[in-house]
Design an enzyme around this catalytic site. Structure first.
Site, PDB file in Angstrom:
ATOM      1  N   TYR A 124      40.805  38.582  32.650  1.00 31.09           N
ATOM      2  CA  TYR A 124      40.306  39.888  33.076  1.00 31.09           C
ATOM      3  C   TYR A 124      39.018  39.715  33.871  1.00 31.09           C
ATOM      4  O   TYR A 124      38.923  40.129  35.039  1.00 31.09           O
ATOM      5  CB  TYR A 124      40.093  40.797  31.873  1.00 31.09           C
ATOM      6  CG  TYR A 124      39.359  42.073  32.224  1.00 31.09           C
ATOM      7  CD1 TYR A 124      39.857  42.936  33.197  1.00 31.09           C
ATOM      8  CD2 TYR A 124      38.161  42.412  31.599  1.00 31.09           C
ATOM      9  CE1 TYR A 124      39.180  44.106  33.542  1.00 31.09           C
ATOM     10  CE2 TYR A 124      37.487  43.576  31.929  1.00 31.09           C
ATOM     11  CZ  TYR A 124      37.992  44.416  32.901  1.00 31.09           C
ATOM     12  OH  TYR A 124      37.322  45.561  33.246  1.00 31.09           O
ATOM     13  N   THR A 173      33.216  44.571  36.538  1.00 36.13           N
ATOM     14  CA  THR A 173      32.953  44.561  35.098  1.00 36.13           C
ATOM     15  C   THR A 173      31.892  43.540  34.743  1.00 36.13           C
ATOM     16  O   THR A 173      31.778  42.487  35.398  1.00 36.13           O
ATOM     17  CB  THR A 173      34.243  44.230  34.314  1.00 36.13           C
ATOM     18  OG1 THR A 173      33.919  44.026  32.936  1.00 36.13           O
ATOM     19  CG2 THR A 173      34.899  42.965  34.840  1.00 36.13           C
TER      20      THR A 173
END
Length: 327
Positions: free
Chosen positions: A141, A117
């Site tokens: 995350y 990501t």
């Protein structure tokens, strides 16, 4: 036909990847715990239910199918939840990935495509990110995904594991044939939220922050069509098969769209208004985050053919009107 183990293959991106793999002549084997995925989305190859934190189950699946490669999508991915429950993200995203990587190496499955990501970069407002941008994640995350990237590099040095890592922001759209699509409970992604508001499935879309330093006051994000995204993953797999070495690729358009632009195009494509309200900014939201993909286009030969906003919304709308999964 080579077999590819697809973790998270019952999810939004993973199910599209399975279709792309099948179309490219592979047999995708979905490994998913169905926490956020849907068994109904598994249409293109065998399904094995299991959790990444269960090493014995992973070993069993590797032994059964002897995959030539792994395509790893399975992860928790909600930023707000990552802020409030970081332990879940480290245990699932990093601990589970470590289990998977160790199981792959033990099974001599040494080609590994990882869905990372652009959240690994953290806050770099108003710049086009590339693969050399410093990685300074702001939450568990992004940090858990960056840690997996580090694990892959270490296992490459120690065991010859070959990896292609993809970093991207927002994924939108759906399979143009509407065999699979985007279906989350709860839904947090902008395009399906816009379509829910248009379709009366929610009272209104909430715009969080209208005072950003952008032309219309709403924040800007990069969007990539899910089919373009998974095409890149198949190209990444072929890259590894050709023994071209481990590499990192960003996937994005390099331009981005504001919240209001997405709403306006949603209204134009569907021919219906978007009911909306406004709210305060959310903590951690940057003004503008976009990711270029020069390396992917030049080196990998990637062509994002469907990543214009109207096409992404039209494909999502077709799925939205006809498609859903049953728990």
């Amino acid at each position: 036909m080579k077999t590819v183990l697809v973790t998270g293959g019952a999810g939004y991106i993973g199910s599209h990847a399975c279709k792309a793999l099948k179309d490219a002549g592979y047999t995708p084997v979905t490994f998913d715990n169905l926490v956020t995925g849907w068994k109904d989305a598994v249409k293109f190859g065998p399904f094995e239910q299991g959790d990444l934190q269960d090493r014995a189950r992973l070993d069993e699946v590797f032994a059964k199918y002897q995959p030539a490669a792994v395509m790893h999508f399975a992860a928790l991915s909600q930023v707000g939840e990552a802020m409030s429950e970081p332990g879940r993200y480290w245990a699932n995203n990093t601990g589970g990935s470590l289990n998977l990587i160790e199981a792959a190496v033990a099974a001599k499955c040494l080609d590994f495509v990882f869905s990372s990501t652009c959240a690994t970069y953290g806050e770099h407002d108003n710049v086009v990110l590339d693969e050399t941008t410093p990685q300074l994640p702001l939450n568990a995350y992004g940090a858990s995904k960056r840690a997996v990237e580090d694990i892959l590099k270490d296992f490459g040095a120690a065991y010859g594991l070959r990896s292609v890592i993809f970093r991207y922001f927002n994924v939108a759209g759906a399979d143009p044939e509407a065999e699979v699509g985007e279906f989350h409970r709860p839904e947090t992604h902008l395009v399906p939220l816009v379509l829910d508001a248009i379709d009366g499935k929610r009272d209104a879309l909430t715009i969080f922050g209208t005072d950003y330093d952008t032309p219309d006051g709403t924040c800007i994000r990069d969007y990539v069509h899910v089919c373009d995204l998974v095409d890149a993953h198949v190209l990444g797999l072929k890259w590894l098969e050709e023994d071209r070495g481990s590499q990192v690729f960003n996937l994005g358009t390099g331009s981005g769209f504001s919240v209001r632009e997405v709403m306006d195009r949603g209204a134009a494509v569907t021919g219906r208004p978007v009911p909306c309200t406004t709210g305060p900014r959310r903590a951690g939201d940057c003004t503008k985050l976009v990711s270029g993909s020069t390396r992917a286009i030049t080196d990998l030969g990637w062509e994002p053919r469907r990543s214009d906003l109207d096409t992404m919304i039209a494909d999502a709308w077709k799925w939205h009107q006809t498609g859903h999964y049953e728990a």
